[in-house]
Design a protein around this motif. Sequence first.
Motif, short mmCIF file in Angstrom:
data_model
loop_
_atom_site.label_atom_id
_atom_site.label_comp_id
_atom_site.label_asym_id
_atom_site.label_seq_id
_atom_site.Cartn_x
_atom_site.Cartn_y
_atom_site.Cartn_z
N VAL A 46 51.60 41.22 49.77
CA VAL A 46 50.34 40.48 49.60
C VAL A 46 50.44 39.11 50.27
O VAL A 46 49.51 38.68 50.96
CB VAL A 46 50.01 40.33 48.10
CG1 VAL A 46 48.86 39.35 47.90
CG2 VAL A 46 49.67 41.68 47.49
N LEU A 47 51.56 38.43 50.08
CA LEU A 47 51.75 37.12 50.70
C LEU A 47 51.72 37.22 52.22
O LEU A 47 51.10 36.39 52.90
CB LEU A 47 53.08 36.50 50.24
CG LEU A 47 53.40 35.12 50.79
CD1 LEU A 47 52.34 34.11 50.37
CD2 LEU A 47 54.79 34.66 50.32
N LEU A 71 46.72 29.60 46.72
CA LEU A 71 47.21 30.84 46.11
C LEU A 71 48.50 31.31 46.78
O LEU A 71 49.43 31.77 46.10
CB LEU A 71 46.14 31.93 46.21
CG LEU A 71 46.53 33.29 45.64
CD1 LEU A 71 46.85 33.20 44.15
CD2 LEU A 71 45.42 34.32 45.88
N ALA A 72 48.56 31.18 48.11
CA ALA A 72 49.76 31.61 48.83
C ALA A 72 50.99 30.82 48.38
O ALA A 72 52.08 31.38 48.21
CB ALA A 72 49.55 31.46 50.33
N TYR A 73 50.83 29.51 48.17
CA TYR A 73 51.95 28.71 47.68
C TYR A 73 52.40 29.20 46.30
O TYR A 73 53.60 29.30 46.02
CB TYR A 73 51.54 27.24 47.58
CG TYR A 73 51.78 26.43 48.83
CD1 TYR A 73 52.86 26.68 49.65
CD2 TYR A 73 50.92 25.39 49.19
CE1 TYR A 73 53.08 25.94 50.80
CE2 TYR A 73 51.12 24.64 50.33
CZ TYR A 73 52.21 24.92 51.13
OH TYR A 73 52.43 24.19 52.26
N LEU A 74 51.45 29.48 45.42
CA LEU A 74 51.80 29.94 44.08
C LEU A 74 52.56 31.26 44.13
O LEU A 74 53.55 31.46 43.41
CB LEU A 74 50.53 30.09 43.23
CG LEU A 74 49.78 28.79 42.91
CD1 LEU A 74 48.49 29.09 42.17
CD2 LEU A 74 50.66 27.85 42.09
N ILE A 75 52.11 32.18 44.98
CA ILE A 75 52.81 33.46 45.12
C ILE A 75 54.20 33.25 45.70
O ILE A 75 55.19 33.83 45.23
CB ILE A 75 52.00 34.43 46.01
CG1 ILE A 75 50.68 34.79 45.35
CG2 ILE A 75 52.81 35.70 46.30
CD1 ILE A 75 49.77 35.63 46.24
N TYR A 76 54.28 32.39 46.72
CA TYR A 76 55.58 32.14 47.38
C TYR A 76 56.59 31.56 46.41
O TYR A 76 57.75 31.99 46.36
CB TYR A 76 55.36 31.22 48.56
CG TYR A 76 56.62 30.91 49.34
CD1 TYR A 76 57.29 31.91 50.03
CD2 TYR A 76 57.15 29.63 49.36
CE1 TYR A 76 58.46 31.64 50.73
CE2 TYR A 76 58.32 29.35 50.06
CZ TYR A 76 58.96 30.35 50.75
OH TYR A 76 60.11 30.08 51.44
N PHE A 77 56.17 30.59 45.61
CA PHE A 77 57.10 29.97 44.67
C PHE A 77 57.49 30.93 43.54
O PHE A 77 58.60 30.87 43.02
CB PHE A 77 56.50 28.68 44.10
CG PHE A 77 56.33 27.61 45.13
CD1 PHE A 77 57.32 27.36 46.07
CD2 PHE A 77 55.17 26.86 45.19
CE1 PHE A 77 57.17 26.38 47.04
CE2 PHE A 77 55.00 25.88 46.16
CZ PHE A 77 56.01 25.64 47.08
N ARG A 78 56.57 31.82 43.19
CA ARG A 78 56.91 32.86 42.20
C ARG A 78 57.98 33.77 42.78
O ARG A 78 58.93 34.16 42.09
CB ARG A 78 55.64 33.63 41.85
CG ARG A 78 55.83 34.75 40.83
CD ARG A 78 56.02 34.20 39.43
NE ARG A 78 56.09 35.27 38.46
CZ ARG A 78 55.03 35.80 37.85
NH1 ARG A 78 53.81 35.32 38.11
NH2 ARG A 78 55.17 36.76 36.96
#
Length: 298
Positions: free
Chosen positions: A11-12, A227-234
Amino acid sequence: MPLKNWIMLAVLGAIWGGSFLFAKVAVAEIPPLVLVFLRVSIACAVLLAVLWYRGLLGRLEARLAAPFLIMGFLNNAVPFSLLFLGQTAIGAGLASILNATTPVFTVIVASLLVRQETLRAHRVGGVILGVAGVAVMLSSSLSGLATDPVWAQLCCLGAAISYACAATFARRFRDVPAQVAATGQLMGSSLIMLPVALYAGANWSPLAPSLTVWANVIALGILATALAYLIYFRLLSEASATNASLVTLIVPASALFFGWLILGENLSPLQFGGFAILLIGLVVLDGRILKWRGQSLA
């Protein structure tokens, strides 16, 4: 890596690949430097709301103001500006491929310039292949086989170099929560780009762009940045930086697909060949396939 993390990675990769498409559509009607400010300020507002919801606003300490400004300059203001300027003249797919050289330049900066990392054999091989891939891609334009301007391609390579410098500088944020660091750098880049955008957009009106363009701007800020930053850090917390770095291989492929499907973009044979060499270089640079092969032979 669990299936959930593989899905997050895919997804990212699709989101960041799509960011080149969003930008390509938006720069047709919005000045590139104005678009940079819109992207970072929208994303900053979203992440500030996330920090407020999670009770982390207090971690945006005054002592981090200067590092946040530097990080915002290196990781947002400079690369976004160069990428958007480049995309006024080249396609989304080619821009994403050139941007995928970031790991190559990161090794050069971290290992040779600031001596933060040890330069191992597989990294040397990956860098050589990566540079060769870029040379092949540029040769397509230099020889006249492709019409993509060299200056625009050099802008995208400049963005990759800026990202590499940012990755090296980011080590000083080890003790800062990743979401706080992301928000802080976006605050820094928003402050940097505000006067630049006011100057660059002096003769531009927000009423001029179509609703389609504004939809792409919103997608660029909320989806492809916040949103991409949040997914990446997760992913970083659950799957490690090494596994998260695999997104580098997915982004250009997804950008090429979206560019072909939606914008009708195509690469020249030499550009495809350079892309293939670069991908091989990134795989070698990653090093895991060599470890797997060594273990299987053992």
